[in-house]
Design a protein around this motif. Structure first.
Motif, PDB file in Angstrom:
ATOM      1  N   TRP A 352      63.497   9.523 -81.049  1.00 53.43           N
ATOM      2  CA  TRP A 352      62.221   9.842 -80.409  1.00 53.43           C
ATOM      3  C   TRP A 352      61.170  10.234 -81.442  1.00 53.43           C
ATOM      4  CZ3 TRP A 352      59.642   8.695 -76.390  1.00 53.43           C
ATOM      5  CH2 TRP A 352      58.702   9.528 -75.797  1.00 53.43           C
ATOM      6  N   ALA A 353      61.578  10.986 -82.460  1.00 61.57           N
ATOM      7  CA  ALA A 353      60.646  11.361 -83.529  1.00 61.57           C
ATOM      8  C   ALA A 353      60.108  10.129 -84.241  1.00 61.57           C
ATOM      9  CB  ALA A 353      61.334  12.294 -84.525  1.00 61.57           C
ATOM     10  N   ALA A 354      60.989   9.171 -84.511  1.00 61.03           N
ATOM     11  CA  ALA A 354      60.562   7.942 -85.179  1.00 61.03           C
ATOM     12  C   ALA A 354      59.653   7.111 -84.285  1.00 61.03           C
ATOM     13  CB  ALA A 354      61.789   7.121 -85.585  1.00 61.03           C
ATOM     14  N   MET A 355      60.013   6.982 -83.012  1.00 56.05           N
ATOM     15  CA  MET A 355      59.224   6.177 -82.081  1.00 56.05           C
ATOM     16  C   MET A 355      57.809   6.718 -81.906  1.00 56.05           C
ATOM     17  SD  MET A 355      61.902   5.421 -78.984  1.00 56.05           S
ATOM     18  CE  MET A 355      63.535   6.081 -79.344  1.00 56.05           C
ATOM     19  N   MET A 356      57.667   8.031 -81.948  1.00 59.23           N
ATOM     20  CA  MET A 356      56.376   8.659 -81.715  1.00 59.23           C
ATOM     21  C   MET A 356      55.482   8.728 -82.949  1.00 59.23           C
ATOM     22  SD  MET A 356      55.894   9.528 -78.522  1.00 59.23           S
ATOM     23  CE  MET A 356      56.433   7.844 -78.318  1.00 59.23           C
ATOM     24  N   GLY A 357      56.003   8.357 -84.120  1.00 58.17           N
ATOM     25  CA  GLY A 357      55.203   8.457 -85.329  1.00 58.17           C
ATOM     26  C   GLY A 357      55.100   7.192 -86.158  1.00 58.17           C
ATOM     27  N   ILE A 358      56.242   6.585 -86.468  1.00 58.41           N
ATOM     28  CA  ILE A 358      56.268   5.481 -87.427  1.00 58.41           C
ATOM     29  C   ILE A 358      55.429   4.272 -86.992  1.00 58.41           C
ATOM     30  CG2 ILE A 358      57.767   3.787 -88.569  1.00 58.41           C
ATOM     31  CD1 ILE A 358      59.907   5.978 -88.734  1.00 58.41           C
ATOM     32  N   PRO A 359      55.544   3.776 -85.755  1.00 57.93           N
ATOM     33  CA  PRO A 359      54.733   2.605 -85.384  1.00 57.93           C
ATOM     34  C   PRO A 359      53.231   2.847 -85.499  1.00 57.93           C
ATOM     35  CG  PRO A 359      56.490   2.959 -83.787  1.00 57.93           C
ATOM     36  CD  PRO A 359      56.461   4.170 -84.658  1.00 57.93           C
ATOM     37  N   TYR A 360      52.767   4.052 -85.154  1.00 60.19           N
ATOM     38  CA  TYR A 360      51.329   4.348 -85.225  1.00 60.19           C
ATOM     39  C   TYR A 360      50.852   4.379 -86.678  1.00 60.19           C
ATOM     40  CZ  TYR A 360      51.810   5.482 -80.314  1.00 60.19           C
ATOM     41  OH  TYR A 360      52.065   5.409 -78.974  1.00 60.19           O
ATOM     42  N   THR A 361      51.691   4.885 -87.571  1.00 63.01           N
ATOM     43  CA  THR A 361      51.344   4.878 -88.987  1.00 63.01           C
ATOM     44  C   THR A 361      51.184   3.450 -89.494  1.00 63.01           C
ATOM     45  OG1 THR A 361      52.566   6.942 -89.321  1.00 63.01           O
ATOM     46  CG2 THR A 361      52.078   5.625 -91.275  1.00 63.01           C
ATOM     47  N   MET A 362      52.138   2.593 -89.145  1.00 61.06           N
ATOM     48  CA  MET A 362      52.113   1.215 -89.616  1.00 61.06           C
ATOM     49  C   MET A 362      50.909   0.447 -89.052  1.00 61.06           C
ATOM     50  SD  MET A 362      56.161   0.068 -89.843  1.00 61.06           S
ATOM     51  CE  MET A 362      56.592   0.361 -88.138  1.00 61.06           C
ATOM     52  N   VAL A 363      50.628   0.647 -87.777  1.00 61.68           N
ATOM     53  CA  VAL A 363      49.516  -0.079 -87.157  1.00 61.68           C
ATOM     54  C   VAL A 363      48.185   0.400 -87.713  1.00 61.68           C
ATOM     55  CG1 VAL A 363      48.275  -0.419 -84.984  1.00 61.68           C
ATOM     56  CG2 VAL A 363      50.754  -0.688 -85.058  1.00 61.68           C
ATOM     57  N   SER A 364      48.060   1.706 -87.988  1.00 58.77           N
ATOM     58  CA  SER A 364      46.799   2.227 -88.535  1.00 58.77           C
ATOM     59  C   SER A 364      46.422   1.567 -89.852  1.00 58.77           C
ATOM     60  CB  SER A 364      46.892   3.743 -88.734  1.00 58.77           C
ATOM     61  OG  SER A 364      46.687   4.414 -87.517  1.00 58.77           O
ATOM     62  N   LYS A 365      47.413   1.062 -90.577  1.00 64.89           N
ATOM     63  CA  LYS A 365      47.151   0.431 -91.870  1.00 64.89           C
ATOM     64  C   LYS A 365      46.679  -1.015 -91.744  1.00 64.89           C
ATOM     65  CE  LYS A 365      50.538   3.269 -94.394  1.00 64.89           C
ATOM     66  NZ  LYS A 365      51.775   3.250 -95.218  1.00 64.89           N
ATOM     67  N   VAL A 366      46.851  -1.611 -90.560  1.00 64.35           N
ATOM     68  CA  VAL A 366      46.499  -3.032 -90.434  1.00 64.35           C
ATOM     69  C   VAL A 366      45.284  -3.265 -89.550  1.00 64.35           C
ATOM     70  CG1 VAL A 366      48.879  -3.769 -90.832  1.00 64.35           C
ATOM     71  CG2 VAL A 366      48.075  -3.450 -88.487  1.00 64.35           C
ATOM     72  N   VAL A 367      44.690  -2.184 -89.019  1.00 62.99           N
ATOM     73  CA  VAL A 367      43.489  -2.359 -88.185  1.00 62.99           C
ATOM     74  C   VAL A 367      42.301  -1.684 -88.851  1.00 62.99           C
ATOM     75  CG1 VAL A 367      44.859  -2.504 -86.078  1.00 62.99           C
ATOM     76  CG2 VAL A 367      43.950  -0.290 -86.783  1.00 62.99           C
ATOM     77  N   SER A 368      41.120  -2.183 -88.565  1.00 57.69           N
ATOM     78  CA  SER A 368      39.912  -1.659 -89.191  1.00 57.69           C
ATOM     79  C   SER A 368      39.409  -0.421 -88.461  1.00 57.69           C
ATOM     80  CB  SER A 368      38.816  -2.734 -89.190  1.00 57.69           C
ATOM     81  OG  SER A 368      38.512  -3.127 -87.866  1.00 57.69           O
ATOM     82  N   GLN A 369      38.636   0.381 -89.185  1.00 56.35           N
ATOM     83  CA  GLN A 369      38.110   1.635 -88.641  1.00 56.35           C
ATOM     84  C   GLN A 369      37.287   1.413 -87.375  1.00 56.35           C
ATOM     85  OE1 GLN A 369      38.389   4.818 -89.594  1.00 56.35           O
ATOM     86  NE2 GLN A 369      36.781   5.718 -88.314  1.00 56.35           N
ATOM     87  N   GLU A 370      36.413   0.397 -87.391  1.00 56.05           N
ATOM     88  CA  GLU A 370      35.504   0.215 -86.265  1.00 56.05           C
ATOM     89  C   GLU A 370      36.212  -0.291 -85.005  1.00 56.05           C
ATOM     90  OE1 GLU A 370      34.984  -3.372 -89.083  1.00 56.05           O
ATOM     91  OE2 GLU A 370      35.118  -1.179 -89.223  1.00 56.05           O
ATOM     92  N   ARG A 371      37.474  -0.759 -85.165  1.00 56.53           N
ATOM     93  CA  ARG A 371      38.219  -1.230 -83.991  1.00 56.53           C
ATOM     94  C   ARG A 371      39.479  -0.395 -83.737  1.00 56.53           C
ATOM     95  NH1 ARG A 371      38.465  -7.875 -83.612  1.00 56.53           N
ATOM     96  NH2 ARG A 371      36.747  -8.084 -82.139  1.00 56.53           N
ATOM     97  N   ARG A 372      39.576   0.751 -84.378  1.00 58.50           N
ATOM     98  CA  ARG A 372      40.801   1.547 -84.271  1.00 58.50           C
ATOM     99  C   ARG A 372      41.049   1.992 -82.823  1.00 58.50           C
ATOM    100  NH1 ARG A 372      40.697   4.418 -88.662  1.00 58.50           N
ATOM    101  NH2 ARG A 372      42.462   3.374 -89.656  1.00 58.50           N
TER     102      ARG A 372
END
Length: 442
Positions: A352-372
């Protein structure tokens, strides 16, 4: 264009995420107390999936729309994301105060719809809020801090259910009536929902938009009403068309992961009515102990996952955690001791700890600020679509394929976690963020 974000201290990141405590307390009640309330009010077990359709539907509609709207919002006084999670928290608080007073099943189901609207309105811009504030090297800490508060909020919700059931739960169950001891947990949630959000709002200023972003926001405001109503939907469609391939792979993982999680939350109480021969109240209290255990573990390991993901990579840690969650679900139906059955929840809590954190970290790196905002909304669509599929499909699967046996339902969920783990190994992590970021020490 370079986006310069200051490096934040540990306590600044902590204060920024305190609001997640109240949001997740509410979700904790949904996981543990809502389905028992439906059972108290006369719902049959095979109807539980469809009665939970509110979560997927409201998440599918509310989160991406609110994300797109927050991308186009700016107020020097209130900020970009804050107005949305403040309103959402207020709606959630009012629903939590009303929920235990539900006189009949249809009333409780209707309140669940309103509660989910409030929770989704609060949660989606909160995910974007963290991505807005933090430089790339602190994204993992920021989202794992959210994971910590996920654990803390759900822990408090379940802990309160256990304590109040122990202190005030001696009454004989009456058909069609919600026990008095359940009221108190909901009242605490109503207070926490708004007060914790206010803490983060008052403690954390938002970063003003760049000149280009501000020009886009002002241009959007200058358009006619009809265009402004249509704009969030256009933003969502365009964002999906341009969505990074990485997010499509995440969608595959989420399909099986969240389908399985919804099965667990719906059928853990019926499972204990079967395996431990408990009444509904006893089974609900045991389910609360299970959820309390895994959320204690989540709190303890959430921040420890930060150095592990940096050393071994997010996808390996994520996939391994999903395997551990599957092992936990395979174990639970085969343990008849109410204390020993808590042990598998250690693995569940790490997952649960991994599910609630890791995917959001990874996705934040591939999307732009103006479309976050809109992309965090789309990411949450990937959560609620599997949940919607589950609520529509699993009732017949449970009744006809699994024989109406809760043990089989939990084992079925374990198989889906194994599939999710295999798909997680296909996630190729980005090396750098889309936004080029300078880091300045305060």
């Amino acid at each position: 264009m370079k986006l310069t974000k200051p490096r934040l201290s540990f306590w600044q990141i902590f204060n920024m995420n305190v609001g997640f405590l109240g949001i997740q307390y509410s979700f904790g009640l949904q996981q543990t107390a809502i389905n028992p309330i439906f059972l108290y009010l006369g719902a049959p077990e095979d109807m539980l999936p469809i009665l939970n359709i509110a979560g997927p539907v409201t998440g599918l509609i509310v989160q991406p729309i609110i994300g797109a709207m927050s991308d186009k919002t700016w107020s020097p006084r209130w900020g970009r994301r804050k107005p949305y999670f403040l309103i959402g928290a207020l709606i959630g608080s009012l629903c939590l105060f009303a929920f235990p007073n539900s006189p009949v099943l249809w009333f409780a189901v209707g309140l669940l719809w309103l509660l989910d609207v409030g929770n989704n309105m609060a949660m989606e811009p909160y995910r974007a809020f963290v991505g807005d504030k933090l430089p790339e090297k602190q994204l993992s800490l920021g989202y794992q801090m959210q994971s910590l508060f996920v654990g803390a909020g759900i822990l408090l919700a379940n802990g309160s259910i256990i304590l109040f059931q122990k202190w005030f739960g001696g009454d004989i169950e009456v058909a069609g009536k919600i026990p008095q001891w359940l009221y108190y947990s909901f009242y605490i949630g109503g207070i926490l929902s708004i007060t914790t959000i206010l803490w983060s709002v008052l403690k954390t200023p938002e970063i003003p938009p760049t000149d280009k972003e501000l020009a886009d926001i002002n241009h959007s405001k200058s358009l006619g009403f009809a265009h402004r109503v249509k704009e969030p939907f256009t933003e969502i469609i365009d964002a999906i068309k341009d969505m990074p391939k990485f997010m499509w792979k995440i969608a595959g993982v989420y399909l099986f992961q969240w389908y399985a999680l919804f099965i667990y939350w719906q059928f853990i109480t019926p499972l204990f009515r079967q395996t431990l021969n408990y009444s509904t109240s006893e089974a609900a209290a045991q389910a609360a102990k299970m959820n309390t255990t895994y959320n204690v573990v989540t709190m303890l390991v959430a921040l420890a996952l930060v150095p592990l993901t940096m050393k071994f990579g997010g996808k390996k840690v994520y996939a391994l955690s999903l395997v551990g969650t599957a092992i936990a679900l395979f174990s639970i139906p085969n343990i008849q001791d109410p204390n020993m059955v808590l042990i598998p929840m250690v693995l569940f809590g790490i997952g649960w700890a991994a599910m609630m954190g890791i995917p959001y970290t990874m996705v934040s790196k591939v999307v732009s600020q103006e479309r976050r905002g809109v992309y965090m909304g789309i990411l949450n669509m990937m959560i609620v679509i599997p949940m919607g599929i589950q609520t529509l499909s699993f009732g017949p699967i449970y009744k006809y394929l699994l024989g109406g046996v809760a043990t089989n339902a939990i084992m079925f969920a374990g198989v889906f976690f194994v599939i999710a783990a295999v798909l997680a190994l296909r996630l190729n992590e980005p090396n750098t963020s889309v936004d080029e970021v300078d880091i300045e020490e305060n």
